[in-house]
Design an enzyme around this catalytic site. Structure first.
Site, PDB file in Angstrom:
ATOM      1  N   LEU A 149      -5.787  -1.454  -0.999  1.00 40.38           N
ATOM      2  CA  LEU A 149      -5.957  -1.550   1.126  1.00 40.38           C
ATOM      3  C   LEU A 149      -6.207  -2.934   0.698  1.00 40.38           C
ATOM      4  CD1 LEU A 149      -5.099   0.222   3.613  1.00 40.38           C
ATOM      5  CD2 LEU A 149      -7.990   0.820   3.473  1.00 40.38           C
ATOM      6  N   ALA A 150      -5.525  -4.363   1.037  1.00 42.03           N
ATOM      7  CA  ALA A 150      -6.692  -5.480   1.113  1.00 42.03           C
ATOM      8  C   ALA A 150      -5.145  -6.135   1.307  1.00 42.03           C
ATOM      9  CB  ALA A 150      -7.102  -5.891   0.743  1.00 42.03           C
ATOM     10  N   GLU A 151      -4.930  -5.990   2.851  1.00 45.72           N
ATOM     11  CA  GLU A 151      -3.704  -6.910   3.302  1.00 45.72           C
ATOM     12  C   GLU A 151      -3.573  -8.717   2.514  1.00 45.72           C
ATOM     13  OE1 GLU A 151      -5.015  -5.037   5.234  1.00 45.72           O
ATOM     14  OE2 GLU A 151      -3.177  -3.675   5.042  1.00 45.72           O
ATOM     15  N   GLN A 207       1.720  -2.660   5.561  1.00 38.08           N
ATOM     16  CA  GLN A 207       2.731  -0.883   6.307  1.00 38.08           C
ATOM     17  C   GLN A 207       2.342  -0.704   7.663  1.00 38.08           C
ATOM     18  OE1 GLN A 207      -0.757   2.275   5.446  1.00 38.08           O
ATOM     19  NE2 GLN A 207       0.155   2.290   3.429  1.00 38.08           N
ATOM     20  N   PHE A 208       1.360  -1.759   8.527  1.00 44.19           N
ATOM     21  CA  PHE A 208       1.866  -1.593   9.389  1.00 44.19           C
ATOM     22  C   PHE A 208       1.632  -3.108  10.486  1.00 44.19           C
ATOM     23  CE2 PHE A 208       0.878   2.619   9.638  1.00 44.19           C
ATOM     24  CZ  PHE A 208       2.418   3.689  10.069  1.00 44.19           C
ATOM     25  N   PHE A 212      -1.269  -4.898  11.368  1.00 46.35           N
ATOM     26  CA  PHE A 212      -2.665  -5.584   9.929  1.00 46.35           C
ATOM     27  C   PHE A 212      -2.573  -7.272  10.166  1.00 46.35           C
ATOM     28  CE2 PHE A 212      -2.508  -0.925   8.657  1.00 46.35           C
ATOM     29  CZ  PHE A 212      -2.523  -0.273   9.996  1.00 46.35           C
ATOM     30  N   HIS A 246      -0.993  -0.059  15.469  1.00 49.16           N
ATOM     31  CA  HIS A 246       0.729   0.035  14.614  1.00 49.16           C
ATOM     32  C   HIS A 246       1.525  -0.345  15.455  1.00 49.16           C
ATOM     33  CE1 HIS A 246      -2.123   2.848  12.327  1.00 49.16           C
ATOM     34  NE2 HIS A 246      -1.487   3.288  11.894  1.00 49.16           N
ATOM     35  N   GLU A 278       0.739  -1.557   0.118  1.00 49.06           N
ATOM     36  CA  GLU A 278       0.198   0.292   0.079  1.00 49.06           C
ATOM     37  C   GLU A 278       0.749   0.994   0.063  1.00 49.06           C
ATOM     38  OE1 GLU A 278      -2.906  -2.532   2.950  1.00 49.06           O
ATOM     39  OE2 GLU A 278      -2.276  -0.831   3.907  1.00 49.06           O
TER      40      GLU A 278
END
Length: 325
Positions: A58-60, A82-83, A86, A129, A29
């Protein structure tokens, strides 16, 4: 040699492997034009093109599934979550698929995926996060889990991770990204996975740590030295597999150990490391193996994290307990 922050060393490692191997792909992302939320991939899309460094939805779960498919087709995917808080959205891809593929295929398929992700406290991030979830990964056979504590290791470990034929979870503590610089070779080099580093020699107690807690342990060792206590500090660097040979060699010299992690006491890997030390070196120990960890609560909101996170003072307290046992 160049003076680099950890984030610069990580970027340099990815640039090195993008140049060395056309099958290396970076995605996640906002990692393309924006260079990621921490700018870890800044400039790489411009240098290597949108086919090799690209953004995802936006879809892990989709990121993980695509990484598996690309790896099976001969690519070396380096997806970014991203973190790391997640990671729950992509657990099936990581633990249910990547970790099992070599066994499932009877060794006929490799799974050369390196999942990069920032984590860690002390920087006042929102909920989900900062969580230290490395224990979830380390408890899944088939995954290698790497957590560097400095720029030099970060570059060498990431290059080695990308070249590895097994899935690697590469976790980057946010507080270390830009907190200091050190000399890092501009040419390529690797740091062996599964090999710890003795950061400070000592004779009275062994401090085992990883990530940001290595720096807390070193600060504690400085304070302990003022009181005449000599602490040996070991940086695990890889938390799965753990380099027990280096740990046990140290413990058999110092006869005492404290294991340190940022994660909650029930989480992380400190409990397992402490158990292994006691199983392997019980006759060398002059005191129980103690742990320094965060409380067993949900990670607090940022206003409370400074009192929640382990510190060098809490390490000094535990060391005094084992010395005076």
């Amino acid at each position: 040699m160049a003076q680099m922050t950890m984030i610069q060393a990580i970027t340099d490692a990815m640039r090195t492997e993008l140049r060395n191997d056309e099958n290396v792909l970076l995605f996640g992302e906002d990692v393309g034009q924006n260079g990621g939320v921490f700018r870890a991939t800044e400039g790489l899309q411009k240098e290597f093109g949108e086919d090799r460094v690209f953004d995802t939805p936006l879809a892990e779960s989709g990121i993980g599934g695509m990484a598996i498919g690309l790896a099976l087709q001969g690519f070396r995917p380096v997806p970014e979550i991203q973190f790391f808080g997640f990671v729950f959205e992509v657990m099936d891809a990581i633990s249910g698929q990547m970790a099992r593929y070599r066994y499932r295929s009877g060794g006929t398929y490799n799974m050369p995926v390196t999942v990069r992700s920032p984590f860690g406290g002390g920087v006042h991030t929102p909920e989900l996060h900062a969580d230290s979830l490395e224990g979830l990964m380390a408890q899944q056979p088939g995954l290698k889990v790497v957590i560097p504590s400095n720029p030099y290791d970060a570059k060498g470990l990431l290059i080695q991770s990308i070249r590895d034929n097994d899935p690697v979870i590469f976790l980057e503590h946010m507080k270390l990204y830009r907190s200091f610089r050190e000399e890092v070779p501009e040419e390529e080099y690797t740091v062996e996975l599964g090999k710890a580093a003795v950061k400070r020699e000592g004779t009275d107690v062994t401090l085992v740590a990883y990530g940001a807690m290595v720096h807390a342990a070193l600060k504690a060792a400085d304070q302990l030295a003022e009181d005449g206590i000599s602490a040996e500090v070991i940086d695990l660097r890889t938390v799965a597999p753990v380099d027990y040979e280096t740990i046990i060699k140290s413990v058999e010299k110092t006869n005492r150990a404290v294991v340190i992690q940022e994660a909650q006491k029930v989480a992380g890997i400190a409990g397992n490391v402490a158990a292994e030390i006691q199983e392997r070196s019980i006759l060398s120990l002059e005191a129980p193996v103690l742990r320094v960890a965060a409380p067993d609560t949900v990670y607090p909101f940022s206003s409370a994290e400074e009192v929640w996170l382990p510190s060098h003072a809490s390490i000094v307290e535990k060391v005094n307990q084992v010395i005076n046992f």
